[in-house]
Write an enzyme that holds these catalytic residues in place. Sequence first.
Site, PDB file in Angstrom:
ATOM      1  N   HIS A 161       0.816  -1.219   0.000  1.00  0.00           N
ATOM      2  CA  HIS A 161       0.000   0.000   0.000  1.00  0.00           C
ATOM      3  C   HIS A 161       0.860   1.285   0.000  1.00  0.00           C
ATOM      4  O   HIS A 161       0.427   2.320   0.511  1.00  0.00           O
ATOM      5  CB  HIS A 161      -0.969  -0.021   1.200  1.00  0.00           C
ATOM      6  CG  HIS A 161      -0.289  -0.090   2.544  1.00  0.00           C
ATOM      7  ND1 HIS A 161      -0.726  -0.900   3.569  1.00  0.00           N
ATOM      8  CD2 HIS A 161       0.804   0.547   3.045  1.00  0.00           C
ATOM      9  CE1 HIS A 161       0.049  -0.744   4.622  1.00  0.00           C
ATOM     10  NE2 HIS A 161       0.986   0.137   4.331  1.00  0.00           N
ATOM     11  N   GLU A 164       3.919  -5.417   8.553  1.00  0.00           N
ATOM     12  CA  GLU A 164       2.608  -5.262   7.899  1.00  0.00           C
ATOM     13  C   GLU A 164       2.146  -6.550   7.225  1.00  0.00           C
ATOM     14  O   GLU A 164       0.947  -6.713   6.961  1.00  0.00           O
ATOM     15  CB  GLU A 164       2.677  -4.139   6.859  1.00  0.00           C
ATOM     16  CG  GLU A 164       2.787  -2.763   7.494  1.00  0.00           C
ATOM     17  CD  GLU A 164       2.885  -1.643   6.478  1.00  0.00           C
ATOM     18  OE1 GLU A 164       2.761  -0.484   6.861  1.00  0.00           O
ATOM     19  OE2 GLU A 164       3.114  -1.928   5.280  1.00  0.00           O
TER      20      GLU A 164
HETATM   21  C1  DHB Z   1       6.166   3.331   2.368  1.00  0.00           C
HETATM   22  C2  DHB Z   1       5.676   2.061   2.699  1.00  0.00           C
HETATM   23  C3  DHB Z   1       4.582   1.930   3.570  1.00  0.00           C
HETATM   24  O1  DHB Z   1       4.060   0.738   3.953  1.00  0.00           O
HETATM   25  C4  DHB Z   1       3.961   3.065   4.083  1.00  0.00           C
HETATM   26  O2  DHB Z   1       2.887   2.897   4.868  1.00  0.00           O
HETATM   27  C5  DHB Z   1       4.450   4.323   3.781  1.00  0.00           C
HETATM   28  C6  DHB Z   1       5.559   4.455   2.911  1.00  0.00           C
HETATM   29  C7  DHB Z   1       7.309   3.501   1.427  1.00  0.00           C
HETATM   30  O3  DHB Z   1       7.991   2.514   1.067  1.00  0.00           O
HETATM   31  O4  DHB Z   1       7.536   4.644   0.975  1.00  0.00           O
HETATM   32 FE    FE Z   2       2.546   0.999   5.520  1.00  0.00          FE
END
Ligand code: DHB
Ligand code: FE
Length: 286
Positions: A12, A239
């Site tokens: 996400h 996550e």
């Molecule tokens: C990114 C990944 C994430 O799961 C998130 O919530 C916010 C940023 C990233 O890789 O930029």
């Molecule tokens: Fe995230």
Amino acid sequence: MARIIGGVATTHVPSIGKAIAENKQNDPYWKPFFKGFDYVHYWLAREKPDVAVVFYNDHGLNFFLDKLPTFAVGAAKEYRNEDEGWGIPVSRAIAGDSALSWHLINVLVADEFDITMCQDLLVDHAVTIPMTLMWPGQRWSIRIVPVAINTVQHPLPSLARRLKLGRSIGRAIESYDQDLRVVMIGTGGLSHQLDGKRAGFINKEFDRLCMDKIVNEPEALTRYSIHDWVEEAGAQGVEFLNWMAMRGALTGHVTEVHRNYHIPISNTAAATVVLENREEAKRKAA
Ligand code: DHB
Ligand code: FE
């Protein structure tokens, strides 16, 4: 009776929203990732779900460190997004299915899950980015039941606990007296770490193991503690645990029908998986 048609798991990362807003789906950086959604679109058009149960983690839009429930279930008519500061367009609102929400809440509490019930809940990029990826450029006719699981403030609920939460929700849906087709969505992951000494950390081998085991041996992953998980997958790699809840809710015979793995998108190992759930196959095998 309601039927669980399968599960979709996807990253996400917020910058995906920016790429969509700027129409960059065919840029060399983005193409291998967005191409991975062609099959998802075909599968959703074929399977036609009415409702999605979305297992995700809130990143500080609705819940913050002052009050952070371990498990929270939405029971609203509609879920709004707000500006989270990522520089991406605020998403349109998503319709809820409060009757189904209350059914799930009743079963979860009866199953001894002390959840937080939310009749007002903002949903962040962990819901809106997957929705936009799965149903791009359309008015969303699908309704959702969001299930927020803490992956932010330790201690986090274990992998086994999340699998059990999913199983309880899966059983609740099977007993729901409405003719609905339900898809389970798990968002986040795979390996990534956004800050600290290991910022940018990705573990390809571990990601592959997770994608392999989630199909038919999710229990095998429960031997990892949350601290093992941070070690193997990075601080935000936890996550993936949202995927465990999604998988727990698939109550029938499960097969992987699609997988796309691409590194990196922003700081993250981006994975998209579609799992099909067949109740008939389960009954035949029994
Ligand atoms: C990114 C990944 C994430 O799961 C998130 O919530 C916010 C940023 C990233 O890789 O930029
Ligand atoms: Fe995230």
